[in-house]
Design a protein around this motif. Structure first.
Motif, PDB file in Angstrom:
ATOM      1  N   PHE A 294       0.843  -1.197   0.000  1.00  0.00           N
ATOM      2  CA  PHE A 294       0.000   0.000   0.000  1.00  0.00           C
ATOM      3  C   PHE A 294       0.881   1.251   0.000  1.00  0.00           C
ATOM      4  O   PHE A 294       0.715   2.159  -0.823  1.00  0.00           O
ATOM      5  N   PHE A 295       1.836   1.296   0.932  1.00  0.00           N
ATOM      6  CA  PHE A 295       2.714   2.469   1.024  1.00  0.00           C
ATOM      7  C   PHE A 295       3.669   2.538  -0.169  1.00  0.00           C
ATOM      8  O   PHE A 295       3.991   3.626  -0.654  1.00  0.00           O
ATOM      9  N   LEU A 296       4.096   1.369  -0.657  1.00  0.00           N
ATOM     10  CA  LEU A 296       4.994   1.354  -1.814  1.00  0.00           C
ATOM     11  C   LEU A 296       4.293   1.937  -3.044  1.00  0.00           C
ATOM     12  O   LEU A 296       4.858   2.786  -3.753  1.00  0.00           O
ATOM     13  N   TYR A 297       3.065   1.499  -3.307  1.00  0.00           N
ATOM     14  CA  TYR A 297       2.299   2.023  -4.440  1.00  0.00           C
ATOM     15  C   TYR A 297       2.049   3.521  -4.274  1.00  0.00           C
ATOM     16  O   TYR A 297       2.195   4.298  -5.230  1.00  0.00           O
ATOM     17  N   TYR A 298       1.665   3.930  -3.069  1.00  0.00           N
ATOM     18  CA  TYR A 298       1.356   5.343  -2.839  1.00  0.00           C
ATOM     19  C   TYR A 298       2.576   6.217  -3.122  1.00  0.00           C
ATOM     20  O   TYR A 298       2.486   7.219  -3.851  1.00  0.00           O
ATOM     21  N   VAL A 299       3.719   5.853  -2.578  1.00  0.00           N
ATOM     22  CA  VAL A 299       4.934   6.666  -2.740  1.00  0.00           C
ATOM     23  C   VAL A 299       5.388   6.675  -4.192  1.00  0.00           C
ATOM     24  O   VAL A 299       5.678   7.736  -4.761  1.00  0.00           O
ATOM     25  N   VAL A 300       5.442   5.509  -4.828  1.00  0.00           N
ATOM     26  CA  VAL A 300       5.934   5.420  -6.204  1.00  0.00           C
ATOM     27  C   VAL A 300       4.996   6.151  -7.164  1.00  0.00           C
ATOM     28  O   VAL A 300       5.438   6.912  -8.036  1.00  0.00           O
ATOM     29  N   PHE A 301       3.691   5.949  -7.016  1.00  0.00           N
ATOM     30  CA  PHE A 301       2.735   6.597  -7.920  1.00  0.00           C
ATOM     31  C   PHE A 301       2.756   8.111  -7.739  1.00  0.00           C
ATOM     32  O   PHE A 301       2.778   8.867  -8.713  1.00  0.00           O
ATOM     33  N   ARG A 302       2.754   8.572  -6.478  1.00  0.00           N
ATOM     34  CA  ARG A 302       2.724  10.020  -6.267  1.00  0.00           C
ATOM     35  C   ARG A 302       3.998  10.673  -6.804  1.00  0.00           C
ATOM     36  O   ARG A 302       3.933  11.731  -7.435  1.00  0.00           O
ATOM     37  N   PHE A 303       5.140  10.060  -6.554  1.00  0.00           N
ATOM     38  CA  PHE A 303       6.402  10.623  -7.051  1.00  0.00           C
ATOM     39  C   PHE A 303       6.408  10.667  -8.581  1.00  0.00           C
ATOM     40  O   PHE A 303       6.773  11.684  -9.184  1.00  0.00           O
ATOM     41  N   THR A 304       5.996   9.582  -9.214  1.00  0.00           N
ATOM     42  CA  THR A 304       6.037   9.511 -10.673  1.00  0.00           C
ATOM     43  C   THR A 304       5.067  10.496 -11.309  1.00  0.00           C
ATOM     44  O   THR A 304       5.392  11.161 -12.304  1.00  0.00           O
ATOM     45  N   ILE A 305       3.870  10.608 -10.751  1.00  0.00           N
ATOM     46  CA  ILE A 305       2.864  11.524 -11.302  1.00  0.00           C
ATOM     47  C   ILE A 305       3.351  12.967 -11.244  1.00  0.00           C
ATOM     48  O   ILE A 305       3.273  13.712 -12.223  1.00  0.00           O
ATOM     49  N   THR A 306       3.857  13.373 -10.091  1.00  0.00           N
ATOM     50  CA  THR A 306       4.282  14.765  -9.926  1.00  0.00           C
ATOM     51  C   THR A 306       5.602  15.044 -10.645  1.00  0.00           C
ATOM     52  O   THR A 306       5.784  16.120 -11.212  1.00  0.00           O
ATOM     53  N   LYS A 307       6.522  14.076 -10.631  1.00  0.00           N
ATOM     54  CA  LYS A 307       7.826  14.279 -11.253  1.00  0.00           C
ATOM     55  C   LYS A 307       7.690  14.474 -12.754  1.00  0.00           C
ATOM     56  O   LYS A 307       8.343  15.351 -13.354  1.00  0.00           O
ATOM     57  N   PHE A 308       6.848  13.673 -13.396  1.00  0.00           N
ATOM     58  CA  PHE A 308       6.724  13.711 -14.852  1.00  0.00           C
ATOM     59  C   PHE A 308       5.432  14.371 -15.315  1.00  0.00           C
ATOM     60  O   PHE A 308       5.098  14.324 -16.498  1.00  0.00           O
ATOM     61  N   ASN A 309       4.673  14.965 -14.373  1.00  0.00           N
ATOM     62  CA  ASN A 309       3.442  15.690 -14.692  1.00  0.00           C
ATOM     63  C   ASN A 309       2.499  14.829 -15.538  1.00  0.00           C
ATOM     64  O   ASN A 309       2.020  15.239 -16.597  1.00  0.00           O
ATOM     65  N   LEU A 310       2.240  13.606 -15.079  1.00  0.00           N
ATOM     66  CA  LEU A 310       1.384  12.682 -15.812  1.00  0.00           C
ATOM     67  C   LEU A 310      -0.077  13.089 -15.663  1.00  0.00           C
ATOM     68  O   LEU A 310      -0.519  13.507 -14.595  1.00  0.00           O
ATOM     69  N   MET A 311      -0.836  12.947 -16.752  1.00  0.00           N
ATOM     70  CA  MET A 311      -2.224  13.395 -16.757  1.00  0.00           C
ATOM     71  C   MET A 311      -3.168  12.300 -16.259  1.00  0.00           C
ATOM     72  O   MET A 311      -4.036  11.806 -16.993  1.00  0.00           O
ATOM     73  N   THR A 312      -3.013  11.923 -14.995  1.00  0.00           N
ATOM     74  CA  THR A 312      -3.939  10.983 -14.377  1.00  0.00           C
ATOM     75  C   THR A 312      -5.273  11.679 -14.126  1.00  0.00           C
ATOM     76  O   THR A 312      -5.360  12.908 -14.205  1.00  0.00           O
ATOM     77  N   PRO A 313      -6.352  10.938 -13.831  1.00  0.00           N
ATOM     78  CA  PRO A 313      -7.667  11.557 -13.653  1.00  0.00           C
ATOM     79  C   PRO A 313      -7.634  12.740 -12.695  1.00  0.00           C
ATOM     80  O   PRO A 313      -7.109  12.656 -11.600  1.00  0.00           O
ATOM     81  N   GLY A 314      -8.200  13.849 -13.159  1.00  0.00           N
ATOM     82  CA  GLY A 314      -8.295  15.045 -12.325  1.00  0.00           C
ATOM     83  C   GLY A 314      -7.169  16.026 -12.518  1.00  0.00           C
ATOM     84  O   GLY A 314      -7.260  17.172 -12.074  1.00  0.00           O
TER      85      GLY A 314
END
Length: 678
Positions: free
Chosen positions: A371-391
């Motif tokens: 749970f924590f691994l997914y949260y940290v990796v996803f949040r870092f990747t989304i913000t680092k590369f400005n990925l257009m996830t929902p919202g």
């Protein structure tokens, strides 16, 4: 459009059918919880819930065909959805075992087993994409009069039916190879033990988008390759009786999915929610909460996976990799649990009573770590590369095919582009969001529906740069803003999506209008350009055009023509800066800054492109007399309000006026229409 942009477009379209999946997951999960022993066989209420949910899950493939065809259509019309359904029926019927046996002249028993799996997501998405492309290309085609009933949208299902015959023919030879290759691949992986289990899980997730994961599942779960050690609720007991169950090995292809479905993906959902733009979080929260609950409780992950699968492919590859790691860890540690439906809470509880389950409870702390691994990796990747996830994207009404061109700034939540700022002020000028009921645009004007036209502040609109405000009736207003009308209209929709906008004060301070192109200076106010007639026909004075916006010269000064020929040409050399997506009008800009609007007919935008065909594209440089549009005059004269066609200089305020030259009959590309004075 590059491949990533196209996949993002497919991803947005997939949200149409995916939105139905949380309901299915919850219905089925409740049914399994009510009757965990016989799963509906001994409880009518449980059977009701399970069958209701499975009605959606079992038809997921056709839902993808319909939803993708609808979502990728340029005008989001129901006819596109129907086309997707027709295409899916043709392909799956022709590729069914019975049809293949009949077409290839063989007994049904000899038909490759792969055709029993032809009804899958891969085919649904493929059919949906092809159907949408055919719809977008041919939905406005006009056939000869004798076949006119089959024109436009009625033509598309016919074309798709023939196309899908070709697709089915190709699949008859390609599909068994694809399916057989995956089965062979799975048989080799099975021999690698825990490492093979991790590799299997990695490819299981990668194949979800095309629905081919079932081919691998048939190897590892359903004994295609002689593996009879999967601890499901019936097969596990049979394995023990047959002496095939080996504690510590059985279930290695399933156990590691529990930490991912129950914990990892909900962690990803939390990261996606927190990375959404503030104005979109309420909407994203509802979607993510339902999807996370479905994953945790029932193990159905499609609603979550499809939410980022295409719009942020790198996240999906990371998800597939982490799934492989989880399955590898569980298999290596001999933490074994199986599932009969999917790796959710219900199946974990039920698996705990299976005689082949080993240290199943250790999957829970493993899940918390993931749970924590997914949260940290996803949040870092989304913000680092400005990925257009929902919202994270700004919601707009439509996509590339809608004709909008708005420079959206996605680098900061509080920033607003210049076009959006101008759009917000126009919303205020028409009485605020409470007074505005619909937004549209047509070349040079905003076409707005309002509750009360009297609430529109004409003075504020003109200070913003509008050249005129026309109140057609109590609920319809047109604001002449120039060739940026479509951009402003699109930006107005974006602004309204963020929240309400107040009405402008009657004492609002002047606002600088957007800079307009300027003509090249001329020492003497002489003639700087001469236009020729863009179409053959009869001249109509601009004051006599039965449309107040043109007759009042709010759109610009010039002449109009009642056409008698089908070809529309450029009245002057320049660049085609805009062709409306319904092809009824275009705008030219000359090298010295003159903006010419050629508008074929009045209110012809309502015909949605029928009767018009473009011969050049936006951005093309044309010479005077070069063909730009072709019209079906018989259709247009019968269906348009009027075919009187204004030809005006939209930025006439930058010049000294026009000298009218033509009267009576004019010939396209030959007769001089009027001169523009410097």
């Amino acid at each position: 459009m590059n491949i990533l942009s196209y996949l993002q477009k497919v991803g947005r379209a997939l949200m149409v059918p995916v939105a139905t999946l949380p309901a299915a997951a919850i219905l089925m999960g409740v049914g399994y919880w009510i009757d965990p022993d016989s799963w509906g066989a001994g409880n009518a209420l449980a059977a009701l819930f399970i069958k209701s949910g499975s009605a959606i899950i079992d038809n997921m493939s056709v839902l993808f065909a319909i939803g993708v065809a609808y979502g990728m259509s340029k005008d989001k019309d129901g006819a596109a959805a129907l086309t997707g359904f027709v295409g899916f029926l043709v392909v799956t019927t022709l590729c069914s075992p019975a049809a293949v046996a009949m077409i290839q002249k063989m007994p049904v028993e000899q038909v490759p087993a792969a055709f029993g799996k032809i009804n899958n997501q891969f085919v649904g998405i493929l059919v949906g994409i092809l159907s949408a492309e055919v719809y977008n290309r041919f939905s406005h085609v006009e056939l000869p009069k004798a076949l006119s009933f089959f024109s436009g949208r009625r033509l598309v299902p016919i074309l798709v039916s023939f196309l899908m015959i070709l697709v089915a023919f190709i699949l008859m030879y390609v599909w068994p190879v694809i399916f057989g290759g995956l089965v062979s691949f799975g048989e080799h992986i099975q021999k690698l033990g825990s490492v093979g289990a991790g590799i299997y899980a990695f490819f299981n997730r990668l194949l979800i988008p095309v629905g081919l994961h079932h081919a691998l599942n048939s190897v590892f779960w359903f004994d295609v390759a002689g593996i009879n050690d999967i601890p499901n609720f019936l097969g596990g007991a049979q394995s023990i009786e047959a002496g095939k169950g080996i504690v510590g090995i059985t279930g290695r292809y399933q156990a590691g999915f529990f930490p991912i479905m129950m914990f990892g993906l909900p962690g990803a959902a939390l990261a996606i929610y927190q990375c959404a733009r503030p104005e979109n979080r309420a909407k994203v929260a509802g979607i993510m909460m339902a999807a996370a609950f479905a994953a945790f409780f029932t193990g159905i992950t499609e609603p979550l996976e499809f939410s980022f699968m295409f719009v942020a492919p790198v996240l999906y590859v990371i998800h597939a990799f982490l799934t492989g790691v989880s399955v590898f860890i569980a298999a290596s540690m001999h933490w074994i649990a199986g599932f009969g439906f999917s790796a959710g809470l219900v199946d974990l509880v039920l698996s705990s009573r299976n005689p082949l389950a080993t240290h199943w409870y250790m999957l829970i702390p493993q899940g918390i770590v993931f749970f924590f691994l997914y949260y940290v990796v996803f949040r870092f990747t989304i913000t680092k590369f400005n990925l257009m996830t929902p919202g994270r994207e700004l919601a707009v009404s439509g996509d590339e095919s809608d004709g909008y061109d708005v420079n959206v700034d996605t680098t900061g939540d509080s920033k607003e582009t210049a076009t959006e700022t101008l759009a917000r002020r126009y919303i205020s000028a028409v009485g605020g969001s409470d007074n505005l009921t619909n937004i549209d645009a047509c070349i040079t004007r905003l076409r707005l529906n309002v509750k009360d036209a009297a609430a529109v502040n004409e003075g504020v609109a003109k200070r913003l740069g509008a050249s005129g405000v026309i109140r057609l009736n109590k609920q319809s207003v047109q604001i002449i803003v120039g060739t940026q009308a479509e951009s402003i209209a699109s930006a107005m929709k974006i602004v309204l999506a963020k929240g309400p906008v107040a009405a402008a004060s009657t004492t609002a301070a002047p606002v600088a209008a957007p800079a307009q192109p300027q003509a090249v200076p001329n020492a003497a106010k002489g003639i700087i350009a001469t236009l020729v007639a863009p179409v053959t026909g009869e001249v109509v004075a601009i004051e006599n055009v039965p449309d107040e916006a043109f007759a009042s010269k709010a759109v610009g000064d010039g002449l109009a023509i009642q056409p008698t020929d089908k070809t529309v040409v450029a009245p002057i050399a320049g660049t085609v800066v805009k062709i409306f997506n319904t092809n009824h009008a275009f705008c030219l800009e000359t090298e010295n800054g003159i903006e010419i609007v050629v508008h074929m007919g009045l209110d012809t935008v309502a015909l949605e492109g029928k009767g018009f065909k473009r011969l050049v594209e936006e951005g093309a440089k044309v010479s005077a007399g070069q063909a730009v549009l072709e019209m079906d005059l018989d259709f247009l004269n019968a269906n348009a309000r009027s075919m009187i066609s204004p030809v005006v200089v939209s930025n006439i305020d930058d010049f000294s006026g026009v000298n009218l030259l033509a009267s009576g009959h004019v010939v396209a590309g030959e007769t001089k229409l009027y001169e523009i004075k410097g």
